[in-house]
Design an enzyme around this catalytic site. Structure first.
Site, mmCIF file in Angstrom:
data_model
loop_
_atom_site.group_PDB
_atom_site.id
_atom_site.type_symbol
_atom_site.label_atom_id
_atom_site.label_comp_id
_atom_site.label_asym_id
_atom_site.label_seq_id
_atom_site.Cartn_x
_atom_site.Cartn_y
_atom_site.Cartn_z
ATOM 1 N N GLU A 140 40.093 -23.147 41.310
ATOM 2 C CA GLU A 140 39.631 -24.281 40.509
ATOM 3 C C GLU A 140 39.885 -23.962 39.037
ATOM 4 O O GLU A 140 39.294 -23.037 38.480
ATOM 5 C CB GLU A 140 38.131 -24.514 40.734
ATOM 6 C CG GLU A 140 37.635 -25.774 40.040
ATOM 7 C CD GLU A 140 36.121 -25.964 40.129
ATOM 8 O OE1 GLU A 140 35.388 -24.982 39.934
ATOM 9 O OE2 GLU A 140 35.692 -27.099 40.380
ATOM 10 N N CYS A 180 34.038 -32.195 38.786
ATOM 11 C CA CYS A 180 34.035 -31.522 40.089
ATOM 12 C C CYS A 180 34.893 -32.267 41.106
ATOM 13 O O CYS A 180 35.523 -31.660 41.953
ATOM 14 C CB CYS A 180 32.617 -31.371 40.597
ATOM 15 S SG CYS A 180 31.753 -32.942 40.679
ATOM 16 N N LYS A 202 16.810 -26.055 33.665
ATOM 17 C CA LYS A 202 17.536 -25.072 32.840
ATOM 18 C C LYS A 202 18.926 -25.647 32.599
ATOM 19 O O LYS A 202 19.791 -25.607 33.466
ATOM 20 C CB LYS A 202 17.625 -23.737 33.590
ATOM 21 C CG LYS A 202 17.648 -22.499 32.715
ATOM 22 C CD LYS A 202 18.864 -22.359 31.841
ATOM 23 C CE LYS A 202 20.097 -21.888 32.554
ATOM 24 N NZ LYS A 202 21.315 -22.030 31.729
ATOM 25 N N GLU A 218 25.742 -28.354 44.528
ATOM 26 C CA GLU A 218 26.963 -29.130 44.266
ATOM 27 C C GLU A 218 27.893 -28.196 43.500
ATOM 28 O O GLU A 218 27.654 -27.893 42.332
ATOM 29 C CB GLU A 218 26.644 -30.381 43.449
ATOM 30 C CG GLU A 218 25.833 -31.401 44.253
ATOM 31 C CD GLU A 218 25.523 -32.666 43.474
ATOM 32 O OE1 GLU A 218 24.687 -33.439 43.946
ATOM 33 O OE2 GLU A 218 26.114 -32.872 42.394
HETATM 34 P P1 NAD Z 1 28.145 -22.125 36.204
HETATM 35 O O1 NAD Z 1 27.906 -21.855 37.647
HETATM 36 O O2 NAD Z 1 28.754 -21.056 35.380
HETATM 37 O O3 NAD Z 1 26.781 -22.488 35.453
HETATM 38 C C1 NAD Z 1 25.976 -23.577 35.886
HETATM 39 C C2 NAD Z 1 24.530 -23.295 35.520
HETATM 40 O O4 NAD Z 1 24.082 -22.166 36.256
HETATM 41 C C3 NAD Z 1 24.309 -22.967 34.044
HETATM 42 O O5 NAD Z 1 23.124 -23.599 33.600
HETATM 43 C C4 NAD Z 1 24.143 -21.454 34.069
HETATM 44 O O6 NAD Z 1 23.361 -20.969 32.990
HETATM 45 C C5 NAD Z 1 23.429 -21.257 35.383
HETATM 46 N N1 NAD Z 1 23.533 -19.909 35.961
HETATM 47 C C6 NAD Z 1 24.547 -19.010 35.829
HETATM 48 N N2 NAD Z 1 24.256 -17.875 36.510
HETATM 49 C C7 NAD Z 1 23.050 -18.063 37.107
HETATM 50 C C8 NAD Z 1 22.226 -17.268 37.964
HETATM 51 N N3 NAD Z 1 22.580 -16.033 38.332
HETATM 52 N N4 NAD Z 1 21.058 -17.786 38.397
HETATM 53 C C9 NAD Z 1 20.680 -19.040 38.045
HETATM 54 N N5 NAD Z 1 21.416 -19.835 37.223
HETATM 55 C C10 NAD Z 1 22.586 -19.351 36.772
HETATM 56 O O7 NAD Z 1 28.992 -23.452 36.163
HETATM 57 P P2 NAD Z 1 29.658 -24.145 34.878
HETATM 58 O O8 NAD Z 1 30.824 -23.301 34.479
HETATM 59 O O9 NAD Z 1 28.583 -24.452 33.898
HETATM 60 O O10 NAD Z 1 30.155 -25.548 35.475
HETATM 61 C C11 NAD Z 1 31.409 -25.757 36.055
HETATM 62 C C12 NAD Z 1 31.320 -25.726 37.569
HETATM 63 O O11 NAD Z 1 30.411 -26.733 38.025
HETATM 64 C C13 NAD Z 1 32.641 -26.030 38.235
HETATM 65 O O12 NAD Z 1 32.862 -25.114 39.282
HETATM 66 C C14 NAD Z 1 32.441 -27.442 38.811
HETATM 67 O O13 NAD Z 1 33.230 -27.748 39.920
HETATM 68 C C15 NAD Z 1 30.985 -27.406 39.142
HETATM 69 N N6 NAD Z 1 30.459 -28.773 39.265
HETATM 70 C C16 NAD Z 1 30.230 -29.264 40.528
HETATM 71 C C17 NAD Z 1 29.767 -30.585 40.698
HETATM 72 C C18 NAD Z 1 29.560 -31.157 42.083
HETATM 73 O O14 NAD Z 1 28.958 -32.205 42.184
HETATM 74 N N7 NAD Z 1 30.023 -30.519 43.142
HETATM 75 C C19 NAD Z 1 29.533 -31.383 39.576
HETATM 76 C C20 NAD Z 1 29.790 -30.844 38.312
HETATM 77 C C21 NAD Z 1 30.243 -29.531 38.167
#
Ligand code: NAD
Length: 507
Positions: free
Chosen positions: A400, A301, A192, A267
């Site tokens: 963040e 991240c 997804k 992550e």
């Molecule tokens: P997000 O958590 O809003 O969304 C990520 C994914 O989760 C999307 O595909 C979204 O549709 C899905 N999602 C949202 N709610 C959900 C639910 N209830 N159940 C299942 N899936 C759901 O994150 P974002 O805003 O897209 O990305 C930014 C974040 O990602 C930042 O916090 C960043 O630090 C983190 N990130 C972490 C790493 C790492 O390796 N630690 C790498 C890249 C990004």
């Protein structure tokens, strides 16, 4: 440069035409489909907030179909020899490399990341597949653990169909980083992608199809997290969920997966410190500090979003930093000169901009930037920003922000640096700059983070473990750590027929 931008825009338009003119659907059981309910959403480009086309909003039923497809393809894929899987995954990497230019241009237009960084997306994506393809033949191998009267050995088997949920910051690379080890281990996948940047996930599915990946081994469902993502994490056929995204979403996924006892790998977010001591190599530290927060639009991240700077070096370092930040080239992501592009979506853009008020309200100084830019039209552009006179209690130091925004905090001693570095809920990465080896070793062992870089920016090595502690994640990726997540370990114990078997009921 203007000429190069025009030529890149023309090429990008050619690749984007097929999305602008149609509705992007799901890829389920080897077929493209428009889903069960016909609902769609507009996918906007951060460059001008105009539509790049419609995307199907996946329903729980669409996710169900994808999970069932992954379930029925599982046994054959899991039982295929590792060397056969290796060949298919290398072919997939070839297909990615063939479409490298398209992936870079489409990704830049979809998520706003400058082309200078997205040129690496396909190369790194293909490298992820090649690395895990080569490990596939040994994935099942376990350990041999001897006792005097018994020999134990372990074997690993793929856990089953898995869900992969990815964010929008570097969507192509992150998708390959999770999907490649899952497939190499013998798992089937339902992916997804993030709703803000869905296009390159579709290219990835096309590459998989062209490489001859059997139908159902990899399925992709577009849509929103609260519907499609949630249904995926709750589905009974899915044995594990690999998730990259925000910490708060990770907590929700853990709760959603609890009734079906999902194994989870997270992550998550970070508020990573870069600690620069007085004795650091000034120029190298300056380069790394600038790169690790202003590259990839600060939407990374592992970005070092808190600069902890020792008092002796501080005045000179901050002056040099200000000059560099003022010079950073903001512009269209397809302009080769651009260093910072537009932020992915208006909602995220507004969130990042809200920290400008938070900074001044809490008593920090906006030393550079802090403003929206409207000279590039209606895109999500802002000036790279530097906050000084901050302390670790402020929102700009605790939360963040996930944009090209750096918060500088002064410290006097090693002890104080450590206290500030660890005074956060997060623990993804940390960066230490010093020429004192003993201090580097002490700090590296005491900074609470899953990954520490000493005198370096984030330098990746695929066999090394990647992941965070505290609220930054659960589990590690990379090398064999990925297989530990996507596989079950079974212990088999064989007697040498030399020990006494306990007897009961014998006269
Ligand atoms: P997000 O958590 O809003 O969304 C990520 C994914 O989760 C999307 O595909 C979204 O549709 C899905 N999602 C949202 N709610 C959900 C639910 N209830 N159940 C299942 N899936 C759901 O994150 P974002 O805003 O897209 O990305 C930014 C974040 O990602 C930042 O916090 C960043 O630090 C983190 N990130 C972490 C790493 C790492 O390796 N630690 C790498 C890249 C990004």
């Amino acid at each position: 440069m203007a000429q190069q931008l025009d030529s890149n825009l023309t090429k990008a338009e050619q690749y984007l035409a097929k999305y602008r003119n149609q509705t992007l659907g799901h890829y389920i059981a080897g077929e493209w489909s428009l889903g069960s309910e016909g609902e769609t959403f507009e996918n906007l480009s951060p460059t001008n907030n105009e539509s790049l086309g419609k995307v199907v909003k996946g329903s729980a039923e669409d996710v169900n179909q994808a999970c069932l497809a992954a379930q029925s393809a599982f046994t054959e894929w899991a039982e295929m020899s590792g060397s056969e899987r290796k060949k298919i995954l290398h072919r997939l990497a070839d297909k990615i490399e063939e479409r490298a230019e398209e992936i870079a241009l489409v990704e830049s237009m979809d998520c706003g990341q400058p082309l200078r960084f997205m040129k690496q997306a396909a190369i790194r994506g293909a490298a992820n597949f090649r690395f895990f393809a080569d490990k596939s033949p040994e994935a099942k191998n376990g350990l041999s653990l001897h006792q005097d009267n018994h020999t134990n050995y372990t074997v690993r088997t793929p856990i089953g169909p898995v869900g992969v949920i990815t964010p929008w910051n570097t969507p192509f690379m992150l998708s390959t980083w999770k999907i490649a080890p899952a497939l190499a281990a013998g798992c089937t996948v339902v992916h997804k992608p993030a709703e803000f940047s869905p296009l390159t996930a579709a290219i990835l599915a096309e590459c998989a199809e062209a490489a001859g990946l059997p139908a159902g081994v990899w399925n992709m469902v577009n849509g929103f997290g609260e519907v499609a993502g949630k249904a995926l994490t709750e589905h009974k056929a899915i044995k594990a969920v690999a998730f990259v995204g925000e910490t708060v979403t990770g907590s929700m996924i853990q709760a959603q997966g609890a009734p079906t006892l999902k194994r989870v790998h997270f992550e998550l977010g970070g508020k990573n410190p870069v600690i620069v001591f007085d004795d650091a190599d000034f120029e190298r530290a300056l380069d790394a500090v600038v790169f690790m927060i202003y590259s990839l639009n600060g939407q990374r991240c592992t970005s070092s979003s808190r600069l902890l700077i020792q008092s002796g070096i501080k005045p000179k370092f901050i002056e040099a930093l200000k000059a560099r930040v003022e010079n950073i080239q903001v512009g269209h992501p397809l302009d080769p000169a651009t260093e910072v592009g537009p932020l992915v979506h208006q909602s995220h853009y507004n969130k990042v901009l809200s920290y400008m008020d938070a900074a001044t309200e809490d008593g920090a100084t906006i030393a550079v930037g802090g403003k929206a830019i409207d000279s590039f039209g209606n895109g999500n552009y802002l000036t790279p920003t530097l906050f000084t006179d901050a302390d670790n209690s402020m929102r700009i130091a605790k939360e963040e922000i996930f944009g090209p925004v750096l918060t500088c905090i002064e410290f006097e001693s090693e002890e104080q640096a450590l206290e500030i570095a660890n005074d956060t809920d997060y623990g993804l990465s940390g960066y230490i700059w010093t020429s004192n080896t003993g201090r580097a070793m002490r700090m590296a062992s005491k900074v609470e983070a899953g990954m520490i870089w000493v005198n370096s920016e984030n330098n990746r090595n695929l066999p090394s473990p990647f992941g965070g502690v505290k609220m930054s994640g659960i589990g590690r990726d990379g090398g064999d750590w990925s297989f530990d997540f996507y596989m079950e370990t079974k212990n088999i114990c064989i007697a040498h027929d030399t020990h006494n078997v306990p007897t009961l009921g014998k006269l």
